[in-house]
Scaffold this motif. Sequence first.
Motif, short mmCIF file in Angstrom:
data_model
loop_
_atom_site.label_atom_id
_atom_site.label_comp_id
_atom_site.label_asym_id
_atom_site.label_seq_id
_atom_site.Cartn_x
_atom_site.Cartn_y
_atom_site.Cartn_z
N GLN A 1 0.81 -1.22 0.00
CA GLN A 1 0.00 0.00 0.00
C GLN A 1 0.84 1.27 0.00
OE1 GLN A 1 -2.30 -0.81 3.54
NE2 GLN A 1 -4.00 -1.69 2.38
N THR A 2 1.96 1.25 0.72
CA THR A 2 2.74 2.49 0.92
C THR A 2 4.06 2.54 0.15
OG1 THR A 2 3.98 1.60 2.80
CG2 THR A 2 1.85 2.67 3.29
N GLY A 3 4.55 1.39 -0.28
CA GLY A 3 5.86 1.35 -0.91
C GLY A 3 7.00 1.36 0.08
N LYS A 4 6.68 1.33 1.35
CA LYS A 4 7.71 1.34 2.41
C LYS A 4 7.96 -0.08 2.90
CE LYS A 4 6.29 5.93 3.89
NZ LYS A 4 5.63 6.70 4.93
N PRO A 5 9.18 -0.35 3.36
CA PRO A 5 9.49 -1.72 3.82
C PRO A 5 8.66 -2.14 5.03
CG PRO A 5 11.50 -0.44 3.48
CD PRO A 5 10.35 0.52 3.40
N GLY A 6 8.07 -3.32 4.91
CA GLY A 6 7.34 -3.89 6.04
C GLY A 6 8.26 -4.18 7.21
N PHE A 7 9.52 -4.51 6.91
CA PHE A 7 10.48 -4.80 7.97
C PHE A 7 10.65 -3.58 8.88
CE2 PHE A 7 14.40 -5.36 10.19
CZ PHE A 7 14.49 -6.74 10.39
N ASP A 8 10.79 -2.40 8.27
CA ASP A 8 10.97 -1.17 9.05
C ASP A 8 9.76 -0.91 9.95
OD1 ASP A 8 13.04 -1.16 7.21
OD2 ASP A 8 12.73 0.92 6.58
N LYS A 9 8.58 -1.16 9.42
CA LYS A 9 7.34 -0.98 10.19
C LYS A 9 7.29 -1.96 11.36
CE LYS A 9 2.87 0.29 10.58
NZ LYS A 9 2.46 1.57 11.12
N ALA A 10 7.66 -3.21 11.10
CA ALA A 10 7.60 -4.24 12.14
C ALA A 10 8.60 -4.00 13.26
CB ALA A 10 7.83 -5.62 11.53
N HIS A 11 9.80 -3.52 12.90
CA HIS A 11 10.89 -3.44 13.88
C HIS A 11 11.34 -2.03 14.22
CE1 HIS A 11 11.20 -7.75 13.89
NE2 HIS A 11 11.21 -7.74 12.58
N GLY A 12 10.73 -1.04 13.56
CA GLY A 12 11.06 0.34 13.87
C GLY A 12 12.42 0.79 13.35
N MET A 13 13.02 0.01 12.49
CA MET A 13 14.33 0.36 11.91
C MET A 13 14.57 -0.49 10.67
SD MET A 13 16.86 -1.48 14.71
CE MET A 13 15.91 -0.92 16.13
N PRO A 14 15.47 -0.04 9.78
CA PRO A 14 15.79 -0.83 8.59
C PRO A 14 16.51 -2.14 8.93
CG PRO A 14 16.47 1.46 8.32
CD PRO A 14 16.08 1.28 9.76
N PHE A 15 16.51 -3.06 7.98
CA PHE A 15 17.05 -4.40 8.15
C PHE A 15 18.48 -4.41 8.69
CE2 PHE A 15 19.24 -8.11 6.21
CZ PHE A 15 18.54 -9.12 6.83
N PHE A 16 19.40 -3.72 8.02
CA PHE A 16 20.80 -3.78 8.45
C PHE A 16 21.02 -3.08 9.79
CE2 PHE A 16 21.46 -4.75 3.92
CZ PHE A 16 22.15 -5.94 4.07
N GLU A 17 20.24 -2.06 10.08
CA GLU A 17 20.32 -1.44 11.41
C GLU A 17 19.85 -2.44 12.47
OE1 GLU A 17 18.43 2.38 13.79
OE2 GLU A 17 18.56 2.48 11.60
N TYR A 18 18.77 -3.15 12.17
CA TYR A 18 18.28 -4.18 13.08
C TYR A 18 19.38 -5.21 13.35
CZ TYR A 18 15.54 -8.02 14.99
OH TYR A 18 15.08 -9.03 15.79
N LEU A 19 20.04 -5.67 12.28
CA LEU A 19 21.10 -6.66 12.45
C LEU A 19 22.27 -6.11 13.27
CD1 LEU A 19 21.23 -8.50 9.01
CD2 LEU A 19 20.14 -9.24 11.14
#
Length: 184
Positions: free
Chosen positions: A122-140
Motif C-alpha cells: 500500500q505504501t511502498g515502504k518496507p514492512g520490515f521497518d514498520k515491524a521493527h522500527g528500523m531498517p534491516f541492516f540497522e536491526y542486524l
Amino acid sequence: MTANTPEQLPPHIQLIQMGAAATSRTVCVAAKLGLADQLASGPKSASELAGPMQVHAPSLHRLMRTLASLGILTEQSAQRFALTTLGEALKTGAPGSARSSLLVFGSAWQRGAWDYMEYSVQTGKPGFDKAHGMPFFEYLAHHPEQGIHPAKTAADLLRDLPRDVIVSCSVIDEEVRNRFVAFF
C-alpha cells in the motif's frame, strides 16, 4: 505408503497449501530440527530419530508424513522416511542448500516483517521497518546474533556467482549490494 506429490494435487489444494502458514512453518521446523541431516544416511522412522533429536516420536511422525505430502520426504515400508531430491536441499551445506534461508524466513523476527506485507504494497515502504522500527541492516547491527543465518543465506545464494555479477545486479538495492560485496 504412496502419497500424492504436489503436482498431482488438484489446483485448489495446491493453492490452499501455498497460502497456509502451516505449510511454511512445517518446512521451517524441519530445517530447524535438522531432519534432513538426520536422514542423510538413509531412511529412518520417527521412533528411530526421536531420541537423538530429542523430540516426541508420534509428533515427529506426523511432521514427516506432512513433509511427504509436500514432496520433501517419501514414506517407505515400516513407517520409514527418506529424502527426496527436494528434501536433499534441506541438508546443511548441501549444494543449493535452502536450510539457512528457511531458518531466516522461519524466524520470529522475519515472520513479523512479513505481517506488514500489505502495508508495504500500500505504501511502498518496507514492512520490515514498520515491524521493527528500523531498517534491516540497522536491526542486524543491534541484534548481531540474528545476522548469522542471513549471512549464510547470502553465501548460499551467491556462492556460485562471480563477484562482478553480484556487483552489477540491478535487482539488488544498492545498499544491500554494497553490504553483500563487502561481506565477500
